[in-house]
Design a protein around this motif. Structure first.
Motif, PDB file in Angstrom:
ATOM      1  N   GLU A 177       0.542  -1.616   0.104  1.00 15.07           N
ATOM      2  CA  GLU A 177      -0.009  -0.019   0.124  1.00 15.07           C
ATOM      3  C   GLU A 177       0.637   1.233  -0.092  1.00 15.07           C
ATOM      4  OE1 GLU A 177      -2.710  -0.506   3.418  1.00 15.07           O
ATOM      5  OE2 GLU A 177      -4.277  -2.210   2.497  1.00 15.07           O
ATOM      6  N   ALA A 178       1.784   1.305   0.934  1.00 17.45           N
ATOM      7  CA  ALA A 178       2.559   2.413   0.921  1.00 17.45           C
ATOM      8  C   ALA A 178       3.150   2.332  -0.814  1.00 17.45           C
ATOM      9  CB  ALA A 178       4.031   2.275   1.964  1.00 17.45           C
ATOM     10  N   GLY A 179       4.061   1.016  -1.202  1.00 25.41           N
ATOM     11  CA  GLY A 179       4.438   1.420  -2.810  1.00 25.41           C
ATOM     12  C   GLY A 179       3.009   2.190  -3.782  1.00 25.41           C
ATOM     13  N   ALA A 180       2.302   1.696  -3.333  1.00 25.51           N
ATOM     14  CA  ALA A 180       1.525   2.225  -4.456  1.00 25.51           C
ATOM     15  C   ALA A 180       0.926   3.781  -4.191  1.00 25.51           C
ATOM     16  CB  ALA A 180       0.020   2.204  -4.000  1.00 25.51           C
ATOM     17  N   ARG A 181       1.186   4.454  -3.097  1.00 25.61           N
ATOM     18  CA  ARG A 181       0.593   5.732  -2.422  1.00 25.61           C
ATOM     19  C   ARG A 181       2.212   6.211  -2.769  1.00 25.61           C
ATOM     20  NH1 ARG A 181      -0.761   3.801   2.321  1.00 25.61           N
ATOM     21  NH2 ARG A 181       0.823   4.364   3.557  1.00 25.61           N
ATOM     22  N   LEU A 182       3.451   5.944  -2.625  1.00 22.26           N
ATOM     23  CA  LEU A 182       4.221   5.992  -3.305  1.00 22.26           C
ATOM     24  C   LEU A 182       4.812   6.651  -4.555  1.00 22.26           C
ATOM     25  CD1 LEU A 182       7.309   7.863  -2.442  1.00 22.26           C
ATOM     26  CD2 LEU A 182       8.176   5.438  -2.791  1.00 22.26           C
ATOM     27  N   ASP A 183       3.817   5.755  -5.874  1.00 16.15           N
ATOM     28  CA  ASP A 183       3.806   5.533  -6.988  1.00 16.15           C
ATOM     29  C   ASP A 183       2.536   6.555  -7.391  1.00 16.15           C
ATOM     30  OD1 ASP A 183       5.628   3.927  -7.755  1.00 16.15           O
ATOM     31  OD2 ASP A 183       3.986   2.176  -7.784  1.00 16.15           O
ATOM     32  N   SER A 184       1.946   6.501  -7.040  1.00 10.59           N
ATOM     33  CA  SER A 184       0.751   7.596  -6.855  1.00 10.59           C
ATOM     34  C   SER A 184       1.302   9.381  -6.836  1.00 10.59           C
ATOM     35  CB  SER A 184      -0.209   7.639  -6.461  1.00 10.59           C
ATOM     36  OG  SER A 184      -0.964   8.831  -6.053  1.00 10.59           O
ATOM     37  N   ALA A 185       2.141   9.238  -5.058  1.00 11.15           N
ATOM     38  CA  ALA A 185       2.477  10.722  -5.143  1.00 11.15           C
ATOM     39  C   ALA A 185       3.679  11.329  -6.318  1.00 11.15           C
ATOM     40  CB  ALA A 185       2.817  10.718  -3.685  1.00 11.15           C
ATOM     41  N   SER A 186       4.675  10.404  -6.782  1.00 14.10           N
ATOM     42  CA  SER A 186       5.645  10.528  -7.470  1.00 14.10           C
ATOM     43  C   SER A 186       4.615  11.132  -8.998  1.00 14.10           C
ATOM     44  CB  SER A 186       6.801   9.458  -7.720  1.00 14.10           C
ATOM     45  OG  SER A 186       7.500  10.209  -8.981  1.00 14.10           O
ATOM     46  N   LYS A 187       3.850  10.169  -9.428  1.00 13.77           N
ATOM     47  CA  LYS A 187       3.203  11.017 -10.664  1.00 13.77           C
ATOM     48  C   LYS A 187       2.419  12.646 -10.470  1.00 13.77           C
ATOM     49  CE  LYS A 187       2.357   6.320 -12.263  1.00 13.77           C
ATOM     50  NZ  LYS A 187       1.001   4.941 -12.601  1.00 13.77           N
ATOM     51  N   ASP A 188       2.186  12.083  -9.039  1.00 15.24           N
ATOM     52  CA  ASP A 188       1.329  14.117  -8.515  1.00 15.24           C
ATOM     53  C   ASP A 188       2.157  14.703  -8.722  1.00 15.24           C
ATOM     54  OD1 ASP A 188      -1.109  12.943  -8.667  1.00 15.24           O
ATOM     55  OD2 ASP A 188      -1.365  12.784  -6.402  1.00 15.24           O
ATOM     56  N   GLU A 189       3.131  14.803  -8.351  1.00 17.46           N
ATOM     57  CA  GLU A 189       5.000  15.849  -8.321  1.00 17.46           C
ATOM     58  C   GLU A 189       5.531  16.157  -9.778  1.00 17.46           C
ATOM     59  OE1 GLU A 189       9.294  16.338  -6.341  1.00 17.46           O
ATOM     60  OE2 GLU A 189       8.710  14.348  -6.731  1.00 17.46           O
ATOM     61  N   LYS A 190       5.526  15.195 -10.491  1.00 21.27           N
ATOM     62  CA  LYS A 190       5.148  15.399 -11.818  1.00 21.27           C
ATOM     63  C   LYS A 190       4.593  16.588 -12.275  1.00 21.27           C
ATOM     64  CE  LYS A 190       8.477  11.494 -13.220  1.00 21.27           C
ATOM     65  NZ  LYS A 190       8.288  10.294 -13.826  1.00 21.27           N
ATOM     66  N   VAL A 191       3.177  15.404 -12.033  1.00 26.32           N
ATOM     67  CA  VAL A 191       2.553  16.622 -12.551  1.00 26.32           C
ATOM     68  C   VAL A 191       2.279  18.555 -12.174  1.00 26.32           C
ATOM     69  CG1 VAL A 191      -0.458  17.330 -13.399  1.00 26.32           C
ATOM     70  CG2 VAL A 191       0.577  14.560 -13.777  1.00 26.32           C
ATOM     71  N   THR A 192       2.622  18.567 -11.008  1.00 24.09           N
ATOM     72  CA  THR A 192       2.262  19.827 -10.077  1.00 24.09           C
ATOM     73  C   THR A 192       3.677  20.602 -10.577  1.00 24.09           C
ATOM     74  OG1 THR A 192       1.395  18.337  -8.168  1.00 24.09           O
ATOM     75  CG2 THR A 192       2.430  20.888  -7.597  1.00 24.09           C
ATOM     76  N   ARG A 193       5.067  19.899 -10.620  1.00 26.14           N
ATOM     77  CA  ARG A 193       6.470  20.877 -11.021  1.00 26.14           C
ATOM     78  C   ARG A 193       6.044  21.417 -12.426  1.00 26.14           C
ATOM     79  NH1 ARG A 193      10.228  20.328  -8.360  1.00 26.14           N
ATOM     80  NH2 ARG A 193      10.986  18.756  -6.812  1.00 26.14           N
ATOM     81  N   ASP A 217       4.336  19.214   0.304  1.00 31.10           N
ATOM     82  CA  ASP A 217       3.828  18.355   0.951  1.00 31.10           C
ATOM     83  C   ASP A 217       3.865  16.592  -0.188  1.00 31.10           C
ATOM     84  OD1 ASP A 217       2.289  20.195   1.737  1.00 31.10           O
ATOM     85  OD2 ASP A 217       0.720  20.291   1.167  1.00 31.10           O
ATOM     86  N   LEU A 218       4.057  17.089  -1.064  1.00 36.44           N
ATOM     87  CA  LEU A 218       3.921  15.728  -2.257  1.00 36.44           C
ATOM     88  C   LEU A 218       5.709  14.911  -1.831  1.00 36.44           C
ATOM     89  CD1 LEU A 218       2.170  16.473  -4.884  1.00 36.44           C
ATOM     90  CD2 LEU A 218       1.496  14.725  -3.956  1.00 36.44           C
ATOM     91  N   GLU A 219       6.923  16.333  -1.365  1.00 31.24           N
ATOM     92  CA  GLU A 219       8.102  16.186  -2.179  1.00 31.24           C
ATOM     93  C   GLU A 219       7.943  15.224   0.243  1.00 31.24           C
ATOM     94  OE1 GLU A 219      10.342  19.506  -2.206  1.00 31.24           O
ATOM     95  OE2 GLU A 219       9.915  19.160  -4.348  1.00 31.24           O
ATOM     96  N   LEU A 220       7.437  16.402   1.100  1.00 33.70           N
ATOM     97  CA  LEU A 220       7.986  15.245   2.371  1.00 33.70           C
ATOM     98  C   LEU A 220       7.006  13.561   2.363  1.00 33.70           C
ATOM     99  CD1 LEU A 220       8.136  15.864   5.139  1.00 33.70           C
ATOM    100  CD2 LEU A 220       6.153  16.989   5.506  1.00 33.70           C
ATOM    101  N   GLU A 221       6.356  13.521   2.171  1.00 34.91           N
ATOM    102  CA  GLU A 221       5.559  12.382   1.528  1.00 34.91           C
ATOM    103  C   GLU A 221       6.047  11.279   0.930  1.00 34.91           C
ATOM    104  OE1 GLU A 221       0.993  10.543  -0.404  1.00 34.91           O
ATOM    105  OE2 GLU A 221       1.096  12.394  -0.567  1.00 34.91           O
ATOM    106  N   GLN A 222       6.753  12.101   0.569  1.00 36.28           N
ATOM    107  CA  GLN A 222       7.595  10.652  -1.303  1.00 36.28           C
ATOM    108  C   GLN A 222       8.739  10.450   0.055  1.00 36.28           C
ATOM    109  OE1 GLN A 222       8.319  10.940  -4.972  1.00 36.28           O
ATOM    110  NE2 GLN A 222       6.870  13.178  -4.054  1.00 36.28           N
ATOM    111  N   VAL A 223       9.307  10.988   0.612  1.00 35.57           N
ATOM    112  CA  VAL A 223      10.401  10.970   2.000  1.00 35.57           C
ATOM    113  C   VAL A 223      10.287  10.236   3.135  1.00 35.57           C
ATOM    114  CG1 VAL A 223      11.635  11.305   3.839  1.00 35.57           C
ATOM    115  CG2 VAL A 223      11.750  13.157   1.210  1.00 35.57           C
ATOM    116  N   THR A 224       9.178  10.521   3.469  1.00 38.01           N
ATOM    117  CA  THR A 224       8.126   9.335   4.487  1.00 38.01           C
ATOM    118  C   THR A 224       7.641   8.599   4.558  1.00 38.01           C
ATOM    119  OG1 THR A 224       7.200  11.609   5.160  1.00 38.01           O
ATOM    120  CG2 THR A 224       6.345   9.841   5.783  1.00 38.01           C
ATOM    121  N   LEU A 225       7.145   7.639   2.972  1.00 34.90           N
ATOM    122  CA  LEU A 225       6.816   7.158   2.805  1.00 34.90           C
ATOM    123  C   LEU A 225       7.706   5.915   2.253  1.00 34.90           C
ATOM    124  CD1 LEU A 225       3.815   7.741   0.171  1.00 34.90           C
ATOM    125  CD2 LEU A 225       3.436   6.807   2.087  1.00 34.90           C
TER     126      LEU A 225
END
Length: 538
Positions: free
Chosen positions: A161-177, A291-299
């Motif tokens: 589940e953490a891996g799935a959230r990490l993938d999602s956060a990584s994709k969101d980060e690219k979109v947000t950038r 927030d996405l960068e922090l979430e990825q570090v935590t995950l």
């Protein structure tokens, strides 16, 4: 201690017994191992089909690849690869020919070198992909064992589940950038808004002052000369007295055109400035990005901790595997980074190749252009073939979805609630309610029915068809679902072989449900611990 009993497999064609190699080749042609899961159905392996609904699941990816094999897609993909290889060969021949000609020698040599470098990167990519496949197999082997142990199930689930959230956060980060970069394109306007407003107000005041001064100079000239230069009329003495009363004691007559022109021009330029203010949007995007960068570090930290817990949990078991779980995870990460790096290099070489090709096309001779044209036609054919393959896959998915929905509705007991099934890119099937929403909490029985529907749909739509062999297919089903499944089985394949316990469904009930469609019935009779007879029931 488990004792492995040696087995001998014999295959006879007419009166001749085939040798090992001929036997394997014949069996592979008749019944490829890769598609056996869709003919030999074990009710205990149903959870594998649930993986098709998880986009990042390795197990789901393997099953979807097996589905495409049974549907004949790899043959079409190989056709596209062959066309691309032919186009690359034609490109190399054109580059080689160009390197022999004096006028195109430099371009041809550069194109040859770039092509060779790209091929080297592609070979390295192929090697890394194979290495990643091997490591993924090792990872799955360890995970499968860990999943069989109750104490590690929750850790694995949390890790996934953490891996799935990490993938999602990584994709969101690219979109947000990307969105932030776009917004920053106009961000400078917000910084200049107040200074421009102040400058505009000052320019407006200067323009008005100069205009007033210009009008006053016109009145002073009229008083002095007794003639109006604007209307070309003489000014009466009474009008002169009135104009003189509006003038100060001393009037310095400026050059009116230059001053007013500069002020008005500056004001016009400042009025062109667009005061778009997107500071709020930039701040929101910037906060989202942090927030996405922090979430990825935590995950990542959490996943690392969970992997460490799995790796240290049972050293003996992990040692029996090909590598420890932590080592495999680290190697996979290293290989993935290497693949990304090689892909970037290959793309850079490809861009350079395209630039060189364009230059060569512009400077080449007619026979050289003919070779380049052949390469271009092959390359375009590969792209058209690839698009056709994707369209074919899309059509296949729709056909599989339609057949599976029909079979599912035939087997389910919730016909009044369910409208059918919806398929995803990986051939995973989701139950769809009549109101359009998806069923989120599927029971074990529902998963069973969906898996059976998928098997039947593949049978109907695949070029390779055969009998379905089911072992204990009713263990998760209630009596009504069991009856529906039995009555639907003849629609799933031309021949279905059931291996069932009498406790799952009685003989009388089976005969009643199948009627004349029950062709043969066999019964196992125990003789001893090492011998069982198969007897046909008359």
């Amino acid at each position: 201690m488990t004792t492995t009993i040696p087995q001998n497999v014999l295959l006879r064609r007419s009166n001749a017994t085939l040798g090992p190699q001929e036997r394997e080749k014949a069996l592979q042609q008749i019944f490829p191992k890769e598609v056996s899961r869709f003919f030999l159905f074990d009710g205990e392996l149903l959870q594998e089909y649930e993986e098709l609904l998880i986009n990042e699941s390795e197990a789901g990816h393997r099953i979807s690849e097996a589905i495409e094999r049974i549907l004949g897609v790899p043959i079409l993909k190989r056709g596209r690869i062959h066309l691309r290889q032919l186009s690359e060969e034609a490109d190399k021949l054109a580059a080689k020919e160009a390197s022999k000609r004096q006028e195109t020698q430099a371009l041809g040599t550069a194109l040859q070198q770039a092509t060779e470098q790209k091929e080297a990167h592609q070979k390295e990519l192929d090697r890394l992909q194979q290495q990643l496949t091997n490591l993924s197999v090792q990872k799955v082997e360890v995970e499968q064992f860990l999943q069989s142990m109750q104490k590690y199930a929750s850790i694995l689930q949390e890790r996934d589940e953490a891996g799935a959230r990490l993938d999602s956060a990584s994709k969101d980060e690219k979109v947000t950038r990307g969105e932030l970069q776009k917004a920053m394109g106009d961000g400078w306007r917000s910084l200049l808004r107040e200074p421009v407003r102040a400058a505009r107000a000052a320019a407006q005041a200067d323009a008005q002052k100069e205009l007033d001064f210009f009008l006053m100079s016109l009145r002073a000239k009229a008083v002095e000369s007794g003639h109006c230069g604007t209307c070309e009329q003489d000014v009466s003495s009474s009008a002169i007295m009135k104009l003189k009363a509006t003038l100060p004691a001393k009037v310095d007559v400026p050059n009116p055109a230059g001053g007013i022109s500069v002020a008005m021009s500056r004001l016009a330029d400042l009025n062109k400035f667009n005061e778009a203010d997107n500071i709020g949007e930039i701040r929101q995007l910037w906060k989202r990005l942090r927030d996405l960068e922090l979430e990825q570090v935590t995950l990542r930290d959490r996943i690392s901790d969970l992997n460490a817990a799995l790796a240290d949990s049972d050293p003996d078991t992990l040692r029996r595997s090909k590598a420890s779980y932590a080592d495999v995870i680290e190697k996979i990460s290293v290989v993935k980074r290497a693949i990304d790096d090689e892909m970037k290099k290959a793309d850079e070489k490809d861009q350079n190749i395209q630039r060189l090709k364009k230059k060569l096309e512009a400077s080449g001779t007619s026979d050289l252009r003919a070779g380049q044209l052949r390469a271009k036609i092959l390359r375009n054919s590969s792209e058209v073939f690839g698009a056709a393959v994707e369209r074919y896959k899309s059509d296949l998915r729709r056909r599989v979805e339609g057949t599976a929905s029909k079979l599912f509705l035939s087997m389910t007991t919730e016909k009044q609630d369910f409208a059918g099934l919806t398929i995803n890119e990986s051939y995973g099937l989701t139950i769809r309610h009549r109101d359009g929403r998806a069923e989120e909490a599927r029971s074990a029985g529902a998963e069973h029915i969906v898996a059976l529907a998928l098997m039947g749909a593949l049978q109907h739509n695949a070029p390779l068809r055969g009998p379905i062999v089911m072992d204990s297919p009713f263990g998760r089903l209630d009596e009504n679902h069991t009856a529906n499944v039995i009555q639907t089985l003849p629609e799933m394949a031309e021949q279905v072989i059931l291996l069932v316990y009498e406790a799952e469904v009685g003989k009388a009930r089976m005969r009643e449900l199948l009627g004349s469609r029950l062709v043969r019935e066999y019964q196992l009779e125990r003789v001893s611990a090492r011998r069982t007879n198969v007897r046909e029931v008359k």
